[in-house]
Write a protein that holds these residues in place. Sequence first.
Motif, mmCIF file in Angstrom:
data_model
loop_
_atom_site.group_PDB
_atom_site.id
_atom_site.type_symbol
_atom_site.label_atom_id
_atom_site.label_comp_id
_atom_site.label_asym_id
_atom_site.label_seq_id
_atom_site.Cartn_x
_atom_site.Cartn_y
_atom_site.Cartn_z
ATOM 1 N N LYS A 1 -4.863 18.082 2.200
ATOM 2 C CA LYS A 1 -5.045 16.729 3.325
ATOM 3 C C LYS A 1 -4.903 15.517 2.710
ATOM 4 N N LEU B 1 -1.731 12.578 2.654
ATOM 5 C CA LEU B 1 -1.850 11.289 2.991
ATOM 6 C C LEU B 1 -1.200 10.344 2.110
ATOM 7 N N LEU C 1 -9.930 10.940 6.488
ATOM 8 C CA LEU C 1 -10.253 11.139 8.094
ATOM 9 C C LEU C 1 -10.380 9.707 8.493
ATOM 10 N N GLU D 1 -6.742 8.330 9.657
ATOM 11 C CA GLU D 1 -5.805 8.959 10.373
ATOM 12 C C GLU D 1 -4.725 7.759 10.998
ATOM 13 N N LYS D 2 -5.197 6.671 11.215
ATOM 14 C CA LYS D 2 -4.303 5.658 11.460
ATOM 15 C C LYS D 2 -4.713 4.349 10.571
ATOM 16 N N SER E 1 -9.260 0.121 8.599
ATOM 17 C CA SER E 1 -9.096 1.490 8.076
ATOM 18 C C SER E 1 -8.974 1.530 6.531
#
Length: 1009
Positions: free
Chosen positions: A12, A16, A206, A209-210, A215
């Motif tokens: 993951k 990213l 996590l 994600e956007k 974020s």
Amino acid sequence: MPYETKKIKLEKAKGLLPRIRDSIYEPIAALNVTAWVTKEPVSYAERTSGQPLELRPGDKWGNLWDCAWFRFEGQVPDTASGKKAVLLIDVNGELCLVDREGSPLQGLTNINSEFDYSLGLPGKRVVDLGASAAGQRIDLWADAGCNDLFGKYRSGTLKEADIAICHEEVRQLYYDYEVLLELAAQLPDANARKDQVLQSLYDAALVLEKITDESVSRARAILAKQLEKRGGDPTLTVSAIGHAHMDLAWLWPIRETIRKGARTFSTVLRNMEKYPGYMFGASQPQLYQWMKERYPALYESIKERVEEGRWEVQGAMWVEPDTNISGGEALVRQILYGKRFFEQEFGKEMKVLWLPDVFGYNANLPQLLKQSGVDYMMTQKLSWSVYNSHPHHSFHWEGIDGSKVLTHLPPEDTYNSPGAPRSLVKIENNYLDRNVSEHALMLFGIGDGGGGPGEEHLERLAREENLLGLPAVVQETSLSFFEKLEREQDRFQTYRGELYLEKHQGTLTTQARNKWYNRKMEKALRELEFAASLVLALGGEGYPAAELEEIWKEVLLYQFHDILPGSSITRVFDESLERYGILHRRVQELVGERYAEAARLAGFGGDRAVVANSLPWEREELVEHEGAFYAVQVPPMGVAALTEEQRVVAGSGRFGDSELHACETLLENQYLRVGFDADGSIVSLYDKTAGRESIEPGKKANALTLYHDKGDAWDFPRDYRDTVAGTMELAGSRACIEGSQAVLEQTYRFGESTLVQRITLASQGTTVRFETKADWRESEKMLRAAFPVSVMTDQVNCEIQFGYLKRPTTRNTMIEFVRDEICAHQYIDLSQPDYGVALLSDSKYGYSAERNVLDINLLRSPDYPDPVADRAEHAFTYAIYPHQGDFVQAKVYRKGYELNAPLTVVKSSGGGADSEIAGLRSLLQLDNPNVMVEAVKKAEDSEHLIIRLYEASGTRAQASVAFGVACQTIEEIDLMERPTALLKEEAASVELSFRPFEIKTLRIKMKSN
């Protein structure tokens, strides 16, 4: 509830990272692009002289090696207000932005350059405009080359030219994430630190994600907890210095290297403005000299950074030269001119030899370094060896005379380090001497036009400085590193002898014409310096010091490790051969002028012909002048008149033809009888004096054998002997007596190639010469000549710079097995205590010696990177010399010098009749036959004479040097011409003591001066 698996977390996180990278820059407007295209570079003042083109992304602007001046125009939109604005530019070539005076500002390199992508992406496309650029008018000029950093063609189309916003927090997040992601990948599975880093990466993923401002901020806060964790007391500290390895020619011409230098160095300067802790180093005074001449403002900025201490000038040689093929005196001049440049221009004393990429290191290099005040050496090329690994990364390297230099091989085995966590872990794991050393070196950046370190290297290092889980890393100079390493040196091991690279043996032969010119230029410059010194000793003037330095420096340039070894593209050799021809003719002209003047000053009147001998022993030989042969006797390092009494009379027995015989199957004089087979090969070489055969019975010598060679310029197949392509076939032969020598001229053919050998045996000769002319048209073939001799020995004696090296003739171990092709200069010799045979050459360097077979590599014609390599006309000479006693007793080294430094016949430059007693005839004389005078020259900074001698036999020696002039002082000096001891005053001779292979340099002040 169980935790997510490590594998899923890692996948993951990896997925990213590209999303973060793609979110850093947001294009907001296109730039208007105009290019003016030319075939060769033009100046900034002439920037609009080429073919004009209006371009959009996807439009083609050039072909390989085309040049262009680009103009980028536009205006930063108001939407960039309060944000960091940048330009994104990629022209699928190499680009250098300039200021309004045309001085380099920043280099940009296309993203899809050929490179080892395991080390990272090489491209540089971002131009910072700052945080208040909204409304700013863009009007930038840039000098472009239509090639990537390795000289490859990448479509020649404009790829990108945009104004963009840089989301700085996203950019910082990218490097936070990248460093931690790689740290996690490098740590062992059963490791708490790995678990914690992976969890933080997973948690950040996590959140991301956007990708939004919020974020990104939250993710950076999560990751900061891991980046803030410090290591304890380090067991290993890695010294990191920015590097941009610059090949002065290779897959591009020399002219492009000059522009590569401007792009690279300007990029370094821009990054130094952004990163205060950035330390960078660059070697090769030749490159700095080009910057000084072509880009003076850039050069002044470099000098400021050097003075500041953040830019390290590196290396102790004019260029990073091949050290196998370059002659001994040439290597001295590499150091002399290299160190003098850095001292005069920057006030820096060079203590480190910087040779990251050369193809092996001769066994007398430590002595040259120590006598020049160079205490350390850095290289990494030995990591390329194929079969055996070098046993150390930090060690004392000991040369054939016993001199030692502290040597370090960066354990990462590259000079293009990405400066990433994997780099530091590899260094820690690979360092062979970590049990006794706490320091290792890392060279980070991208070379050959890649602009050196980019922001990615510097951002990583900022996060890794003392990061828990990695060895400590600090940016500092290589000299600082070596000074730390020196404090540990008592625990390091010693490695004695040559540092042999188990690759690239083909470079000893490829591009034979360049190697021929290199040898001829080295010898011609030696001759010129001696002739000019002789004039000074006779009270004359006009030593051509400035012109000599200029010529020497160009010769040293062509000794760069991708020019002299033959591993560059066609254009490099076309251009160097043209220049070699011009230089060689000029030096020969100057030699004639200086000897003629010396003859006049010595009292040889009129236009009398004289013979000059630059070697330190008397020579009794035949010379030719105006169609006639003369038997002359010339004093050591002096001149003698050519008289009518010396003319050879046919059949006289005095150097005449009375004892010479020549036919298609035989050449003979009073010393040797040479028998030939019907195919032209030698089946007998009978030594009349010794009463023994020199060729192994039943074997053939000088059979000209071709082998299939599917290699490139660097390498040929190790098993080439198993792929014989055939032998040159004898097409005709002619035997005759020419003056004082027996001659057998043989014509051979193979495929489309023709080779003519004049095999000669002089009336007083003890060598058989093979004067060869070849019209070579074969592809992927190698031509060799072998001599199976009637000598059995476990070692072959190979001349190297200022001495010789013994190498095994056996193949008992893997080390012996892979060192089949070896380097030698003027001779290679097999000797028993009572007898031996030597193979001499005027321009060849690749040899093999297995059991009793001496083998010389004459020509090879690989297809890459020069597809027409050596498909040309060649001229070269080699010789075979059987001798009684071993090679030291037989003075084989003298035969090598005599082949390479023939007597010179000139006419006096005029004046009256001969003096009753002519003046100085011999500049100096030696009483020890094993001491050689390698160079006589004027001092760099005074009117003193410099005399360089060395012990050639590998024994301790006493020698008396008698000068032909009275000396006010006689001093011993080092190779930088700095006095080390006053030996005598008011004297005409001096006594010297030599260690085996020791080099001694004298400085004498003549009374006439």
